[in-house]
Design a protein around this motif. Structure first.
Motif, mmCIF file in Angstrom:
data_model
loop_
_atom_site.group_PDB
_atom_site.id
_atom_site.type_symbol
_atom_site.label_atom_id
_atom_site.label_comp_id
_atom_site.label_asym_id
_atom_site.label_seq_id
_atom_site.Cartn_x
_atom_site.Cartn_y
_atom_site.Cartn_z
ATOM 1 N N GLY A 243 66.545 14.125 69.319
ATOM 2 C CA GLY A 243 67.503 13.913 68.240
ATOM 3 C C GLY A 243 68.793 14.655 68.515
ATOM 4 N N MET A 244 69.611 14.777 67.485
ATOM 5 C CA MET A 244 70.918 15.429 67.663
ATOM 6 C C MET A 244 71.063 16.602 66.710
ATOM 7 S SD MET A 244 73.681 13.008 65.681
ATOM 8 C CE MET A 244 73.448 12.600 63.941
ATOM 9 N N CYS A 245 72.031 17.428 66.986
ATOM 10 C CA CYS A 245 72.495 18.444 66.045
ATOM 11 C C CYS A 245 73.823 17.925 65.503
ATOM 12 C CB CYS A 245 72.677 19.789 66.739
ATOM 13 S SG CYS A 245 71.133 20.456 67.384
ATOM 14 N N GLY A 246 73.746 17.221 64.390
ATOM 15 C CA GLY A 246 74.927 16.577 63.835
ATOM 16 C C GLY A 246 74.623 16.040 62.451
ATOM 17 N N ASP A 247 75.627 15.421 61.841
ATOM 18 C CA ASP A 247 75.532 14.865 60.501
ATOM 19 C C ASP A 247 74.817 13.513 60.565
ATOM 20 O OD1 ASP A 247 75.874 13.910 57.946
ATOM 21 O OD2 ASP A 247 78.060 13.737 58.073
ATOM 22 N N LEU B 206 68.302 15.140 57.068
ATOM 23 C CA LEU B 206 66.888 14.973 57.397
ATOM 24 C C LEU B 206 66.046 15.981 56.625
ATOM 25 C CD1 LEU B 206 66.801 14.280 61.225
ATOM 26 C CD2 LEU B 206 67.208 12.715 59.328
ATOM 27 N N LYS B 207 64.847 15.553 56.284
ATOM 28 C CA LYS B 207 63.943 16.447 55.575
ATOM 29 C C LYS B 207 63.605 17.645 56.459
ATOM 30 C CE LYS B 207 59.337 16.620 53.511
ATOM 31 N NZ LYS B 207 58.077 15.887 53.266
ATOM 32 N N ASN B 208 63.710 18.834 55.887
ATOM 33 C CA ASN B 208 63.378 20.027 56.659
ATOM 34 C C ASN B 208 61.880 20.059 56.957
ATOM 35 O OD1 ASN B 208 65.998 20.702 56.276
ATOM 36 N ND2 ASN B 208 65.645 22.530 55.072
ATOM 37 N N SER B 209 61.565 20.198 58.209
ATOM 38 C CA SER B 209 60.155 20.357 58.597
ATOM 39 C C SER B 209 59.901 21.747 59.147
ATOM 40 C CB SER B 209 59.765 19.311 59.648
ATOM 41 O OG SER B 209 60.505 19.518 60.839
ATOM 42 N N HIS B 210 60.942 22.579 59.071
ATOM 43 C CA HIS B 210 60.796 23.900 59.673
ATOM 44 C C HIS B 210 61.460 24.935 58.792
ATOM 45 C CE1 HIS B 210 59.580 26.118 63.242
ATOM 46 N NE2 HIS B 210 60.605 26.897 63.017
ATOM 47 N N LEU C 31 69.794 20.252 62.449
ATOM 48 C CA LEU C 31 69.464 20.704 63.796
ATOM 49 C C LEU C 31 68.140 20.071 64.197
ATOM 50 C CD1 LEU C 31 70.266 24.547 63.650
ATOM 51 C CD2 LEU C 31 71.764 22.646 64.292
ATOM 52 N N CYS C 32 68.127 19.388 65.340
ATOM 53 C CA CYS C 32 66.920 18.692 65.788
ATOM 54 C C CYS C 32 66.588 19.089 67.222
ATOM 55 C CB CYS C 32 67.110 17.187 65.720
ATOM 56 S SG CYS C 32 67.281 16.545 64.040
ATOM 57 N N GLY C 33 65.308 19.302 67.461
ATOM 58 C CA GLY C 33 64.863 19.649 68.799
ATOM 59 C C GLY C 33 63.366 19.809 68.853
ATOM 60 N N LYS D 218 55.995 21.310 69.063
ATOM 61 C CA LYS D 218 56.258 20.738 67.744
ATOM 62 C C LYS D 218 57.739 20.423 67.608
ATOM 63 C CE LYS D 218 56.593 25.325 65.574
ATOM 64 N NZ LYS D 218 56.063 26.186 64.497
ATOM 65 N N SER D 219 58.013 19.388 66.834
ATOM 66 C CA SER D 219 59.399 19.042 66.549
ATOM 67 C C SER D 219 60.036 20.121 65.689
ATOM 68 C CB SER D 219 59.473 17.700 65.815
ATOM 69 O OG SER D 219 59.024 16.661 66.643
ATOM 70 N N PHE D 220 61.323 20.317 65.896
ATOM 71 C CA PHE D 220 62.102 21.267 65.107
ATOM 72 C C PHE D 220 63.197 20.481 64.400
ATOM 73 C CE2 PHE D 220 65.827 23.924 64.561
ATOM 74 C CZ PHE D 220 65.325 25.120 64.071
ATOM 75 N N ILE D 221 63.162 20.464 63.078
ATOM 76 C CA ILE D 221 64.204 19.792 62.295
ATOM 77 C C ILE D 221 64.589 20.708 61.149
ATOM 78 C CG2 ILE D 221 64.826 17.789 60.894
ATOM 79 C CD1 ILE D 221 62.773 16.164 62.439
ATOM 80 N N TYR D 222 65.892 20.988 61.038
ATOM 81 C CA TYR D 222 66.334 21.940 60.013
ATOM 82 C C TYR D 222 67.667 21.511 59.407
ATOM 83 C CZ TYR D 222 68.032 26.192 57.821
ATOM 84 O OH TYR D 222 68.533 27.088 56.923
#
Length: 268
Positions: free
Chosen positions: A201-205, A264-268, A238-240, A256-260
């Protein structure tokens, strides 16, 4: 040992989110090494600059990878020769400025190899990525030349990324895709022990079209009046991926995926 990879940073929005949040996340998650794909980090959403690289390194990034937009800011062609922590795809046609692979020290002193590759399908023409990968694996070995190996595969199509993941299985700690800006839901450890995700994914809007202004992007698809692409400017996600590494083998224990933050829904 934990490694964090963050996908393509897009414009001011993505940069700002990293500068504000990366160090706290490194501390909270006890991250030992951070790689960020910075090829869209410039204000225009393409390329990156010396100043942007410096800001990323100052906030906890250890290595910056790139892709097909690596030369879109011309100063990068000279800066990459001086800054060894900035990589371009290794399979660009030679001679190209800079390097596509390096071995770096993590915060705990362990050696991390970072390999930047670019796909061949629907991308700017470069050397055959599978031949380049095989040549690399004949020259370098996990737990001999480095303790861990991260591969950023900058590519357009999922099949090409998946094939590269399996090609490196057992020979790399993490193979992760970049470029499409959409995080895939397939983070896993492959059969021989390599962590894999098709795209970080990306780190962006995400209130956008892959990080770019959505109204302008729609107009371009509809062939209506539009201007040159420019990034969306809302709060970024932030995605990674985070991979927990086995120090003895150099392979992955889990990933594990990192999404913050952001849309996007926060998973971290």
């Amino acid at each position: 040992m934990k490694i964090l990879f963050l996908g393509d940073v897009v414009g001011v929005s993505g940069r700002s989110m990293i500068l504000k949040n990366l160090l706290p996340k490194i501390n909270d998650d006890k991250i030992d090494f951070v790689v960020v794909n910075g090829e869209n980090a410039a204000d225009t959403g393409v390329g990156l600059t010396e100043e942007i690289c410096r800001d990323l390194f100052n906030c906890g990034v250890d290595v910056v990878t790139t892709g097909n937009h690596v030369w879109d800011q011309k100063e990068t062609m000279t800066h990459i020769e001086k800054e060894k922590r900035l990589l371009r795809p290794k399979n660009l046609f030679e001679p190209s400025p800079g390097k596509g692979f390096g071995i770096f020290k993590a915060k705990n002193g362990m050696r991390v190899g970072v390999l930047n590759l670019m796909g061949n399908v629907f991308m700017k023409k470069c050397e055959d990525v599978f031949e380049a990968a095989e040549k690399f694996m004949k020259k370098y070995k996990l737990k001999e030349d480095y303790d861990f190996l991260l591969v950023d595969f900058h590519g357009e199509i999922t099949s090409e990324k998946g094939a590269i993941g399996h090609l490196f299985d057992g020979k790399a700690t993490l193979v992760v895709g970049s470029h499409t800006h959409i995080p895939t839901n397939d983070a896993r450890v492959l059969k021989a022990g390599t962590a894999y995700q098709t795209d970080a994914g990306m780190c962006g809007d995400y209130d956008s079209v892959i990080g770019m202004n959505k109204e302008n992007s729609i107009n371009r698809f509809l062939k209506k009046k539009s201007i040159k692409h420019f990034p969306a400017t809302g709060e970024a996600s932030l995605c990674g991926v985070i991979v927990e590494c086995d120090i003895e083998t150099g392979l992955a224990r889990n990933v594990k995926s990192f999404i913050y933050g952001g849309e996007l829904k926060n998973s971290h």
